[in-house]
Design a protein around this motif. Structure first.
Motif, PDB file in Angstrom:
ATOM      1  N   PRO A   1     -15.152   4.886   1.553  1.00 21.36           N
ATOM      2  CA  PRO A   1     -14.095   3.669   1.893  1.00 21.36           C
ATOM      3  C   PRO A   1     -12.829   4.359   1.695  1.00 21.36           C
ATOM      4  O   PRO A   1     -12.444   5.696   0.954  1.00 21.36           O
ATOM      5  N   PRO A   2     -11.743   3.783   2.511  1.00 25.77           N
ATOM      6  CA  PRO A   2     -10.418   4.624   2.600  1.00 25.77           C
ATOM      7  C   PRO A   2      -9.787   4.450   1.240  1.00 25.77           C
ATOM      8  O   PRO A   2     -10.158   3.627   0.177  1.00 25.77           O
ATOM      9  N   ILE A   3      -9.266   5.717   0.818  1.00 22.56           N
ATOM     10  CA  ILE A   3      -8.675   5.756  -0.548  1.00 22.56           C
ATOM     11  C   ILE A   3      -7.139   5.322  -0.482  1.00 22.56           C
ATOM     12  O   ILE A   3      -6.136   6.230   0.080  1.00 22.56           O
ATOM     13  N   VAL A   4      -7.004   4.379  -0.868  1.00 21.63           N
ATOM     14  CA  VAL A   4      -5.568   3.709  -0.815  1.00 21.63           C
ATOM     15  C   VAL A   4      -5.111   3.414  -2.254  1.00 21.63           C
ATOM     16  O   VAL A   4      -5.863   2.690  -3.084  1.00 21.63           O
ATOM     17  N   TYR A   5      -3.950   3.515  -2.584  1.00 20.50           N
ATOM     18  CA  TYR A   5      -3.332   3.232  -3.805  1.00 20.50           C
ATOM     19  C   TYR A   5      -2.259   2.339  -3.487  1.00 20.50           C
ATOM     20  O   TYR A   5      -1.037   2.153  -3.046  1.00 20.50           O
ATOM     21  N   PRO A   6      -2.505   0.790  -3.994  1.00 19.34           N
ATOM     22  CA  PRO A   6      -1.743  -0.068  -3.762  1.00 19.34           C
ATOM     23  C   PRO A   6      -0.708  -0.250  -5.104  1.00 19.34           C
ATOM     24  O   PRO A   6      -1.103   0.174  -6.247  1.00 19.34           O
TER      25      PRO A   6
ATOM     26  N   ARG B   1       4.287  16.696  -2.319  1.00 17.86           N
ATOM     27  CA  ARG B   1       4.065  18.072  -2.932  1.00 17.86           C
ATOM     28  C   ARG B   1       2.551  18.168  -3.746  1.00 17.86           C
ATOM     29  O   ARG B   1       1.922  19.050  -3.912  1.00 17.86           O
ATOM     30  N   GLN B   2       2.076  17.030  -4.003  1.00 16.41           N
ATOM     31  CA  GLN B   2       0.845  17.064  -4.966  1.00 16.41           C
ATOM     32  C   GLN B   2      -0.364  16.403  -4.188  1.00 16.41           C
ATOM     33  O   GLN B   2      -1.413  16.356  -4.326  1.00 16.41           O
ATOM     34  N   GLY B   3      -0.015  16.362  -2.730  1.00 16.87           N
ATOM     35  CA  GLY B   3      -0.941  16.131  -1.586  1.00 16.87           C
ATOM     36  C   GLY B   3      -1.281  14.842  -1.279  1.00 16.87           C
ATOM     37  O   GLY B   3      -2.156  14.502  -0.570  1.00 16.87           O
ATOM     38  N   PHE B   4      -0.660  13.972  -1.824  1.00 14.91           N
ATOM     39  CA  PHE B   4      -0.856  12.635  -1.617  1.00 14.91           C
ATOM     40  C   PHE B   4      -0.258  12.379   0.091  1.00 14.91           C
ATOM     41  O   PHE B   4       0.787  13.084   0.527  1.00 14.91           O
ATOM     42  N   THR B   5      -0.520  11.499   0.775  1.00 15.21           N
ATOM     43  CA  THR B   5      -0.114  11.017   2.026  1.00 15.21           C
ATOM     44  C   THR B   5       0.786   9.499   1.736  1.00 15.21           C
ATOM     45  O   THR B   5      -0.138   8.758   1.155  1.00 15.21           O
TER      46      THR B   5
ATOM     47  N   VAL C   1     -13.341  15.011  -7.518  1.00 16.61           N
ATOM     48  CA  VAL C   1     -12.316  14.308  -7.848  1.00 16.61           C
ATOM     49  C   VAL C   1     -11.181  14.215  -6.369  1.00 16.61           C
ATOM     50  O   VAL C   1     -11.775  14.390  -5.413  1.00 16.61           O
ATOM     51  N   TYR C   2     -10.147  13.679  -6.794  1.00 12.64           N
ATOM     52  CA  TYR C   2      -9.138  13.434  -5.469  1.00 12.64           C
ATOM     53  C   TYR C   2      -8.520  14.911  -5.498  1.00 12.64           C
ATOM     54  O   TYR C   2      -8.472  15.929  -6.278  1.00 12.64           O
ATOM     55  N   ALA C   3      -8.168  15.290  -4.067  1.00 14.92           N
ATOM     56  CA  ALA C   3      -7.611  16.579  -3.881  1.00 14.92           C
ATOM     57  C   ALA C   3      -6.476  16.712  -4.405  1.00 14.92           C
ATOM     58  O   ALA C   3      -5.886  17.801  -4.885  1.00 14.92           O
TER      59      ALA C   3
ATOM     60  N   ASP D   1       0.982  -1.286  -0.098  1.00 14.39           N
ATOM     61  CA  ASP D   1       0.016  -0.150   0.106  1.00 14.39           C
ATOM     62  C   ASP D   1       0.985   1.396   0.047  1.00 14.39           C
ATOM     63  O   ASP D   1       1.783   1.245   1.053  1.00 14.39           O
ATOM     64  N   LEU D   2       0.768   2.144  -0.785  1.00 14.97           N
ATOM     65  CA  LEU D   2       1.917   3.191  -1.156  1.00 14.97           C
ATOM     66  C   LEU D   2       1.303   4.507  -0.899  1.00 14.97           C
ATOM     67  O   LEU D   2       2.076   5.294  -0.236  1.00 14.97           O
ATOM     68  N   LEU D   3       0.004   4.954  -1.124  1.00 12.78           N
ATOM     69  CA  LEU D   3      -0.395   6.152  -1.080  1.00 12.78           C
ATOM     70  C   LEU D   3      -1.558   6.255  -0.333  1.00 12.78           C
ATOM     71  O   LEU D   3      -2.662   5.302  -0.499  1.00 12.78           O
ATOM     72  N   ARG D   4      -2.186   7.500   0.122  1.00 13.05           N
ATOM     73  CA  ARG D   4      -3.557   7.685   0.179  1.00 13.05           C
ATOM     74  C   ARG D   4      -3.867   9.070  -0.054  1.00 13.05           C
ATOM     75  O   ARG D   4      -3.156   9.858  -0.592  1.00 13.05           O
ATOM     76  N   ASN D   5      -5.126   9.296  -0.523  1.00 15.09           N
ATOM     77  CA  ASN D   5      -5.799  10.534  -0.991  1.00 15.09           C
ATOM     78  C   ASN D   5      -6.869  10.924  -0.322  1.00 15.09           C
ATOM     79  O   ASN D   5      -7.551  10.032   0.679  1.00 15.09           O
ATOM     80  N   ALA D   6      -7.481  12.214  -0.766  1.00 16.80           N
ATOM     81  CA  ALA D   6      -8.703  12.569  -0.042  1.00 16.80           C
ATOM     82  C   ALA D   6      -9.681  13.063  -1.223  1.00 16.80           C
ATOM     83  O   ALA D   6      -9.381  13.291  -2.236  1.00 16.80           O
ATOM     84  N   LEU D   7     -10.873  12.938  -1.146  1.00 14.91           N
ATOM     85  CA  LEU D   7     -12.000  13.347  -2.046  1.00 14.91           C
ATOM     86  C   LEU D   7     -12.490  14.912  -1.795  1.00 14.91           C
ATOM     87  O   LEU D   7     -12.802  14.973  -0.645  1.00 14.91           O
ATOM     88  N   VAL D   8     -12.686  15.437  -3.188  1.00 21.50           N
ATOM     89  CA  VAL D   8     -12.988  16.882  -2.693  1.00 21.50           C
ATOM     90  C   VAL D   8     -14.232  17.189  -3.775  1.00 21.50           C
ATOM     91  O   VAL D   8     -14.175  16.610  -4.832  1.00 21.50           O
TER      92      VAL D   8
END
Length: 271
Positions: free
Chosen positions: A223-228, A258-262, A200-202, A105-112
């Motif tokens: 659901p949690p926004i996870v990038y595997p 810098r692009q807003g990913f966690t 879209v995503y943040a 699991d690499l990254l998380r994001n938010a929804l806006v």
């Protein structure tokens, strides 16, 4: 269904003419990466830095995670797959197409919720995600549409629908949705003024100066926004694992943040 499968096969065969097959790959061939469209800015920058540091190259194909997963299923030659949700990575995993032990699991994001207009627009009031959200969105849309990625397949679309349902606004707007093939296409509809609002995503909103955020959906509304990410089982690229290691390491962290990913901390990694 048969037509859709023929189209996927045709896409996969076309990809085979543009990328190494993964069998007996040479060290000088690029690593072929299939990545969710929302990763484009950050991943382009990270891949360029990796090339500068190592002399190795990556060829990245961006699309909706659903389309990429199905292309891999029919034999498209991806070395790495980075999905915008767990479900499409699970789909590829269940098909036995991931290299054992490579998935992370690499990254998380938010929804806006975004609206047309520059980020510093004086007319950019925040939207309260209150019980009357459906009425508020209907008023803001006027005669326009709500841009979203494909609702039943693309992760951003599925997350957006789930959030609107949780907040009691889905019934009010479901007939006003303009579905796009991926989240960047939805972003473009709003940036061009073809849709007054979009979900879209943040990180997508941060990448385009022609839109501004009017609300951030609560993390518990979808659901949690996870990038595997994982290496394709059929990959023979000697550099695929190295690129994945770079993306999960400290040298790539800044490009994503810098692009807003966690960035999700990896077991045993120093912080």
């Amino acid at each position: 269904m048969r037509l859709a499968r023929r189209i996927l096969v045709a896409v996969a065969l076309a990809a085979l003419t543009l990328a190494p097959t993964g069998r007996g790959a040479r060290a000088d061939e690029p690593v072929v990466v299939f990545a969710a469209a929302s990763l484009k800015n950050a991943l382009d920058d990270a891949a360029a830095a990796w090339t500068k540091a190592t002399g190795k190259t990556a060829r990245i194909s961006y699309a909706g995670s659903n389309a990429l997963a199905k292309q891999i299923e029919v034999g498209a030659p991806a070395d790495l797959f980075i999905s915008a949700d767990l479900a499409w990575m699970d789909y590829v995993d269940r098909a036995g197409l991931l290299k054992t032990g490579s998935r992370i699991d690499l990254l998380r994001n938010a929804l806006v919720l975004i609206a047309t207009g520059p980020k510093d627009s004086a007319a950019a009031p925040q939207v309260a995600l209150a019980p009357n959200l459906g009425t508020t969105l209907t008023r803001m849309l006027g005669g326009g549409r709500l841009a979203m990625a494909t609702l039943d397949a693309v992760p951003a679309g599925k997350y957006g629908k789930a959030a609107l349902e949780k907040l009691g606004a889905w019934d009010a707007v479901k007939g006003r949705v303009a579905q796009a093939e991926n989240v960047r296409a939805a972003l473009l509809l709003v940036a061009r003024g073809e849709a007054p609002l979009g979900i879209v995503y943040a990180t997508d909103a941060a990448a385009d100066p022609s839109v501004h955020v009017v609300a951030t959906f609560p993390a518990d509304s979808h659901p949690p926004i996870v990038y595997p990410a994982a290496v394709n089982k059929e990959s023979r690229s000697p550099d695929a694992g190295a690129l994945l290691g770079y993306l999960r390491g400290p040298d790539a962290r800044g490009f994503f943040e810098r692009q807003g990913f966690t960035v999700i901390a990896q077991p045993g990694a120093s912080q």
